[in-house]
Design an enzyme around this catalytic site. Sequence first.
Site, PDB file in Angstrom:
ATOM      1  N   ASP A   1       2.471   0.116   3.607  1.00 46.13           N
ATOM      2  CA  ASP A   1       1.663  -0.677   4.534  1.00 46.13           C
ATOM      3  C   ASP A   1       1.422  -2.043   3.897  1.00 46.13           C
ATOM      4  O   ASP A   1       0.368  -2.304   3.319  1.00 46.13           O
ATOM      5  CB  ASP A   1       0.347   0.071   4.801  1.00 46.13           C
ATOM      6  CG  ASP A   1      -0.598  -0.726   5.680  1.00 46.13           C
ATOM      7  OD1 ASP A   1      -0.125  -1.570   6.452  1.00 46.13           O
ATOM      8  OD2 ASP A   1      -1.824  -0.493   5.574  1.00 46.13           O
TER       9      ASP A   1
ATOM     10  N   LYS B   1      -2.041  -7.008   8.489  1.00 45.68           N
ATOM     11  CA  LYS B   1      -1.273  -5.764   8.355  1.00 45.68           C
ATOM     12  C   LYS B   1      -0.091  -5.701   9.313  1.00 45.68           C
ATOM     13  O   LYS B   1       0.886  -5.012   9.037  1.00 45.68           O
ATOM     14  CB  LYS B   1      -2.186  -4.574   8.695  1.00 45.68           C
ATOM     15  CG  LYS B   1      -3.424  -4.453   7.837  1.00 45.68           C
ATOM     16  CD  LYS B   1      -3.092  -3.780   6.539  1.00 45.68           C
ATOM     17  CE  LYS B   1      -4.367  -3.334   5.834  1.00 45.68           C
ATOM     18  NZ  LYS B   1      -4.050  -2.547   4.636  1.00 45.68           N
TER      19      LYS B   1
ATOM     20  N   GLU C   1       0.866  -1.175   0.000  1.00 43.53           N
ATOM     21  CA  GLU C   1       0.000   0.000   0.000  1.00 43.53           C
ATOM     22  C   GLU C   1       0.900   1.222   0.000  1.00 43.53           C
ATOM     23  O   GLU C   1       1.721   1.417   0.892  1.00 43.53           O
ATOM     24  CB  GLU C   1      -0.946  -0.011   1.210  1.00 43.53           C
ATOM     25  CG  GLU C   1      -1.992  -1.128   1.104  1.00 43.53           C
ATOM     26  CD  GLU C   1      -3.166  -0.984   2.079  1.00 43.53           C
ATOM     27  OE1 GLU C   1      -3.012  -0.291   3.103  1.00 43.53           O
ATOM     28  OE2 GLU C   1      -4.230  -1.574   1.794  1.00 43.53           O
TER      29      GLU C   1
HETATM   30 MN    MN Z   1      -3.043   0.994   4.713  1.00 39.59          MN
END
Ligand code: MN
Length: 372
Positions: free
Chosen positions: A198, A218, A164
């Site tokens: 990310d 994540k 990301e």
């Molecule tokens: Mn993110």
Amino acid sequence: MNGAVGFGVFSIDGDEPRVGFRVGQGVLDLAASGFSSELSEPSLNAFLASGRRTWEAVLGRAVELVEGGHDVVPLEDATVHLPFEVADYVDFYSSLEHATNLGRLFRPDSDPLLPNWRHLPIGYHGRAGTVVVSGTPVVRPRGQSKEPDDSAPRFGPSRRLDIELELGFVVGVPSVLGTALPPAAFRDHVFGVVLVNDWSARDIQAWEYQPLGPFLGKSFATSISGWITPLALLEDRFVAPPVQDPEPLPHLRIAGNWALDIELEVELSDTVVSRTNARGLYWTMPQQLAHATSNGASVRTGDLFASGTISGPDTGSEGSLIELTRNGARPIGVGDGSTRTFLEDGDEVVLRGRAGNVELGEVRGTILPARP
Ligand code: MN
């Protein structure tokens, strides 16, 4: 000044890490250049906490020294460390285009934007302890996932590992618990910005995220640049943000140019696969900070707030592979003639940002195979 500019922490030949000011391919050793005691520590935190007047004085003097030809360390000789101790880490979801694209993929049968999206900058608390500096390899995460056609979940290496592309801001001056910060307080508390990757395991994320949001999909790693670019060097890059409709509630309103005109790109296996610009983000950084403290939660020195994936409206401006490849349905080509849907072991990803003459420090990371 030209090239990447920012404050960071570096060491030479295994010596004690120290604070430096990077311009292009050189680093000014601030600890050894007669600066105040905030700059003699092996982290930027004391300097971040010192506030705007010190930030501006140090930046001014550092620029003067570099432009005056003061000795600098060649960047190639330096080991770059995490520039600050990350206190708390929050990730937002502030790109309208990204939220719409993801909503379509994750919830194909309903409105892609949930009813709250235009009223507040959606975010979640991430894992500060796994924020790593550019250049740190990322081990493919293992996790639980369940594809729609599977009868039961499985546990194993992620098969849909993604990136990301994000822009983060770093808090310097803390706030008081119980007291909200208005959007106008942004510049008194925030020192500068960093590029953020990310990393996201889409298969783990898709299975775990309801009802409480992202967790292990994540938290295995988040990469940031080794160099924080001070807001003071981006003054001429603040531009009008997109129109917000409906108008936000009063505590989230701020007039003026609060979008940052920073050109961004994603490189995968030596191929630029996406180009976009941070100025298109729907929610601005002052609104993100105001929202995060609107319940009285305080911020601390070293807090990192990331924008959420930055995607533009055009094909090739998406900030993640799940969008670029339409969830794997349309592979993209990379330099060596092969194609990608999601990341493969050995892939290297580089995020870059440019704001006129000033570049942001890049964010680089290579995928290592999952560990048993
Ligand atoms: Mn993110």
